[in-house]
Design a protein around this motif. Sequence first.
Motif, PDB file in Angstrom:
ATOM      1  N   THR A 109      23.704 123.140  70.790  1.00  0.00           N
ATOM      2  CA  THR A 109      24.916 122.500  70.295  1.00  0.00           C
ATOM      3  C   THR A 109      26.124 123.167  70.936  1.00  0.00           C
ATOM      4  O   THR A 109      26.246 124.389  70.916  1.00  0.00           O
ATOM      5  CB  THR A 109      25.027 122.596  68.768  1.00  0.00           C
ATOM      6  N   VAL A 110      27.002 122.353  71.519  1.00  0.00           N
ATOM      7  CA  VAL A 110      28.194 122.856  72.194  1.00  0.00           C
ATOM      8  C   VAL A 110      29.422 122.326  71.460  1.00  0.00           C
ATOM      9  O   VAL A 110      29.545 121.114  71.239  1.00  0.00           O
ATOM     10  CB  VAL A 110      28.235 122.415  73.671  1.00  0.00           C
ATOM     11  N   THR A 111      30.312 123.211  71.079  1.00  0.00           N
ATOM     12  CA  THR A 111      31.551 122.817  70.421  1.00  0.00           C
ATOM     13  C   THR A 111      32.651 122.694  71.466  1.00  0.00           C
ATOM     14  O   THR A 111      32.878 123.613  72.258  1.00  0.00           O
ATOM     15  CB  THR A 111      31.958 123.848  69.358  1.00  0.00           C
ATOM     16  N   ILE A 112      33.319 121.543  71.471  1.00  0.00           N
ATOM     17  CA  ILE A 112      34.379 121.255  72.432  1.00  0.00           C
ATOM     18  C   ILE A 112      35.719 121.239  71.702  1.00  0.00           C
ATOM     19  O   ILE A 112      35.961 120.362  70.862  1.00  0.00           O
ATOM     20  CB  ILE A 112      34.154 119.899  73.128  1.00  0.00           C
ATOM     21  N   PRO A 113      36.606 122.191  71.987  1.00  0.00           N
ATOM     22  CA  PRO A 113      37.933 122.171  71.364  1.00  0.00           C
ATOM     23  C   PRO A 113      38.805 121.089  72.001  1.00  0.00           C
ATOM     24  O   PRO A 113      38.806 120.923  73.223  1.00  0.00           O
ATOM     25  CB  PRO A 113      38.476 123.567  71.659  1.00  0.00           C
ATOM     26  N   VAL A 114      39.552 120.357  71.174  1.00  0.00           N
ATOM     27  CA  VAL A 114      40.364 119.241  71.670  1.00  0.00           C
ATOM     28  C   VAL A 114      41.737 119.273  71.014  1.00  0.00           C
ATOM     29  O   VAL A 114      41.851 119.426  69.794  1.00  0.00           O
ATOM     30  CB  VAL A 114      39.698 117.879  71.372  1.00  0.00           C
ATOM     31  N   CYS A 115      42.769 119.106  71.846  1.00  0.00           N
ATOM     32  CA  CYS A 115      44.122 118.865  71.342  1.00  0.00           C
ATOM     33  C   CYS A 115      44.339 117.355  71.387  1.00  0.00           C
ATOM     34  O   CYS A 115      44.333 116.757  72.472  1.00  0.00           O
ATOM     35  CB  CYS A 115      45.150 119.593  72.196  1.00  0.00           C
TER      36      CYS A 115
ATOM     37  N   GLY B 260      39.054 103.977  82.617  1.00  0.00           N
ATOM     38  CA  GLY B 260      39.509 102.952  81.701  1.00  0.00           C
ATOM     39  C   GLY B 260      39.221 103.215  80.235  1.00  0.00           C
ATOM     40  O   GLY B 260      39.421 102.340  79.399  1.00  0.00           O
ATOM     41  N   TRP B 261      38.739 104.430  79.904  1.00  0.00           N
ATOM     42  CA  TRP B 261      38.459 104.720  78.504  1.00  0.00           C
ATOM     43  C   TRP B 261      39.761 104.977  77.745  1.00  0.00           C
ATOM     44  O   TRP B 261      40.785 105.330  78.342  1.00  0.00           O
ATOM     45  CB  TRP B 261      37.537 105.931  78.392  1.00  0.00           C
ATOM     46  N   GLN B 262      39.704 104.792  76.437  1.00  0.00           N
ATOM     47  CA  GLN B 262      40.860 105.050  75.579  1.00  0.00           C
ATOM     48  C   GLN B 262      41.011 106.565  75.418  1.00  0.00           C
ATOM     49  O   GLN B 262      40.149 107.230  74.842  1.00  0.00           O
ATOM     50  CB  GLN B 262      40.673 104.387  74.214  1.00  0.00           C
ATOM     51  N   CYS B 263      42.118 107.119  75.920  1.00  0.00           N
ATOM     52  CA  CYS B 263      42.320 108.566  75.946  1.00  0.00           C
ATOM     53  C   CYS B 263      42.926 109.034  74.624  1.00  0.00           C
ATOM     54  O   CYS B 263      44.037 108.625  74.279  1.00  0.00           O
ATOM     55  CB  CYS B 263      43.237 108.949  77.108  1.00  0.00           C
ATOM     56  N   ILE B 264      42.198 109.899  73.908  1.00  0.00           N
ATOM     57  CA  ILE B 264      42.665 110.313  72.584  1.00  0.00           C
ATOM     58  C   ILE B 264      42.983 111.803  72.505  1.00  0.00           C
ATOM     59  O   ILE B 264      43.529 112.262  71.506  1.00  0.00           O
ATOM     60  CB  ILE B 264      41.646 109.942  71.488  1.00  0.00           C
ATOM     61  N   GLY B 265      42.657 112.586  73.528  1.00  0.00           N
ATOM     62  CA  GLY B 265      42.933 114.013  73.483  1.00  0.00           C
ATOM     63  C   GLY B 265      42.484 114.683  74.762  1.00  0.00           C
ATOM     64  O   GLY B 265      42.044 114.020  75.711  1.00  0.00           O
ATOM     65  N   ARG B 266      42.589 116.007  74.786  1.00  0.00           N
ATOM     66  CA  ARG B 266      42.165 116.739  75.969  1.00  0.00           C
ATOM     67  C   ARG B 266      41.623 118.106  75.571  1.00  0.00           C
ATOM     68  O   ARG B 266      42.127 118.741  74.637  1.00  0.00           O
ATOM     69  CB  ARG B 266      43.323 116.914  76.951  1.00  0.00           C
ATOM     70  N   THR B 267      40.590 118.547  76.279  1.00  0.00           N
ATOM     71  CA  THR B 267      40.019 119.876  76.070  1.00  0.00           C
ATOM     72  C   THR B 267      40.431 120.802  77.215  1.00  0.00           C
ATOM     73  O   THR B 267      40.535 120.360  78.364  1.00  0.00           O
ATOM     74  CB  THR B 267      38.485 119.825  75.967  1.00  0.00           C
ATOM     75  N   PRO B 268      40.646 122.069  76.916  1.00  0.00           N
ATOM     76  CA  PRO B 268      40.964 123.022  77.980  1.00  0.00           C
ATOM     77  C   PRO B 268      39.726 123.492  78.740  1.00  0.00           C
ATOM     78  O   PRO B 268      39.845 124.155  79.784  1.00  0.00           O
ATOM     79  CB  PRO B 268      41.620 124.183  77.232  1.00  0.00           C
ATOM     80  N   LEU B 269      38.540 123.183  78.244  1.00  0.00           N
ATOM     81  CA  LEU B 269      37.311 123.638  78.891  1.00  0.00           C
ATOM     82  C   LEU B 269      37.075 122.876  80.192  1.00  0.00           C
ATOM     83  O   LEU B 269      37.383 121.687  80.294  1.00  0.00           O
ATOM     84  CB  LEU B 269      36.114 123.449  77.968  1.00  0.00           C
TER      85      LEU B 269
ATOM     86  N   MET C 207      48.378 122.687  70.161  1.00  0.00           N
ATOM     87  CA  MET C 207      48.827 122.781  71.543  1.00  0.00           C
ATOM     88  C   MET C 207      48.861 124.240  71.999  1.00  0.00           C
ATOM     89  O   MET C 207      48.502 124.560  73.139  1.00  0.00           O
ATOM     90  CB  MET C 207      50.205 122.151  71.691  1.00  0.00           C
ATOM     91  N   GLN C 208      49.289 125.143  71.107  1.00  0.00           N
ATOM     92  CA  GLN C 208      49.341 126.561  71.461  1.00  0.00           C
ATOM     93  C   GLN C 208      47.934 127.094  71.752  1.00  0.00           C
ATOM     94  O   GLN C 208      47.719 127.859  72.701  1.00  0.00           O
ATOM     95  CB  GLN C 208      49.993 127.374  70.322  1.00  0.00           C
ATOM     96  N   GLU C 209      46.963 126.698  70.925  1.00  0.00           N
ATOM     97  CA  GLU C 209      45.578 127.125  71.156  1.00  0.00           C
ATOM     98  C   GLU C 209      45.048 126.533  72.461  1.00  0.00           C
ATOM     99  O   GLU C 209      44.319 127.200  73.206  1.00  0.00           O
ATOM    100  CB  GLU C 209      44.706 126.694  69.976  1.00  0.00           C
TER     101      GLU C 209
ATOM    102  N   ALA D  11      46.457 128.572  75.366  1.00  0.00           N
ATOM    103  CA  ALA D  11      45.828 129.890  75.452  1.00  0.00           C
ATOM    104  C   ALA D  11      44.428 129.794  76.044  1.00  0.00           C
ATOM    105  O   ALA D  11      44.040 130.585  76.920  1.00  0.00           O
ATOM    106  CB  ALA D  11      45.785 130.537  74.068  1.00  0.00           C
ATOM    107  N   LEU D  12      43.649 128.805  75.590  1.00  0.00           N
ATOM    108  CA  LEU D  12      42.293 128.616  76.123  1.00  0.00           C
ATOM    109  C   LEU D  12      42.334 128.171  77.577  1.00  0.00           C
ATOM    110  O   LEU D  12      41.482 128.551  78.379  1.00  0.00           O
ATOM    111  CB  LEU D  12      41.546 127.598  75.270  1.00  0.00           C
ATOM    112  N   LYS D  13      43.328 127.376  77.916  1.00  0.00           N
ATOM    113  CA  LYS D  13      43.480 126.899  79.301  1.00  0.00           C
ATOM    114  C   LYS D  13      43.710 128.083  80.238  1.00  0.00           C
ATOM    115  O   LYS D  13      43.159 128.140  81.341  1.00  0.00           O
ATOM    116  CB  LYS D  13      44.635 125.915  79.381  1.00  0.00           C
ATOM    117  N   ARG D  14      44.523 129.036  79.801  1.00  0.00           N
ATOM    118  CA  ARG D  14      44.771 130.234  80.615  1.00  0.00           C
ATOM    119  C   ARG D  14      43.490 131.022  80.810  1.00  0.00           C
ATOM    120  O   ARG D  14      43.203 131.508  81.898  1.00  0.00           O
ATOM    121  CB  ARG D  14      45.851 131.099  79.959  1.00  0.00           C
ATOM    122  N   LYS D  15      42.711 131.160  79.740  1.00  0.00           N
ATOM    123  CA  LYS D  15      41.447 131.894  79.843  1.00  0.00           C
ATOM    124  C   LYS D  15      40.484 131.205  80.805  1.00  0.00           C
ATOM    125  O   LYS D  15      39.786 131.848  81.581  1.00  0.00           O
ATOM    126  CB  LYS D  15      40.797 132.037  78.467  1.00  0.00           C
ATOM    127  N   GLU D  16      40.436 129.881  80.737  1.00  0.00           N
ATOM    128  CA  GLU D  16      39.564 129.125  81.650  1.00  0.00           C
ATOM    129  C   GLU D  16      39.995 129.345  83.096  1.00  0.00           C
ATOM    130  O   GLU D  16      39.161 129.440  84.001  1.00  0.00           O
ATOM    131  CB  GLU D  16      39.605 127.640  81.306  1.00  0.00           C
TER     132      GLU D  16
END
Length: 238
Positions: free
Chosen positions: A97-103, A190-199, A225-227, A230-235
């Motif tokens: 199981t993989v957890t994907i963080p999303v803003c 063409g998918w409906q864009c609802i968020g973004r993950t920093p991973l 957004m702050q999280e 921060a995760l984007k920088r780590k990636e």
Amino acid sequence: MTELTYAWTEEILSPLGETAVIIQCGDQLSDAVQRRVLSVCALLEKSTLPAMIEWVPSYTSVTVFYDPFISPYPELCRILLQQLNQMKESVQNKPRTVTIPVCYGGEWGPDLDYVASEHGLTAEDVIAIHTSGDYLVHMIGFAAGFPYLGGLSERIATPRRATPRLRVEAGTVGIGGKQTGIYPVDTPGGWQCIGRTPLRLFRPAENIPSLLAVGDRVRFEQITMQEYLALKRKEGER
């Protein structure tokens, strides 16, 4: 671990052009069919079939590409059937199981409000439903590392956009019909864009370049957004 066996017949094999054969594992999306697909892939991974070049899993089948000058189609099918009828399906009780963080929403999820309005929901409702799901990776494709995830609630299932965007940013989480997925690289879509993950889902420098694999389970987790930043920088430091 549970082991199941199946009786495979010639009807489950069909040609795809002159250099590929399709192994049909079922006719509809389900966990049982997914397990058969994974078991066939595991069998082919260990196979010493000299004519085989590669294999590609899909929702309900596995396509085997081969060299017809080494093994013509009838011979290849005969060998495949022999191997398939010796196959045992191993069912792991606890898949990864993989957890994907999303803003969600905003500039990173411009279609969130549209999805909500289409179903008479609020944006918060859509996020709550999306993050409560338990999703199965049915297939990796379209773009390197793009996961097609089954298990989306009918309450937020939404058709693709009538006009695809020319560019969807890497990490964008979208809804396409009854599926959800994540764009691993910048690409039209063409998918409906609802968020973004920093991973980063596609990591070409690593031995296993795709973060997700067929058979994985995925859960989404809302972050601020702050999280995200921060995760984007780590990636970026990986």
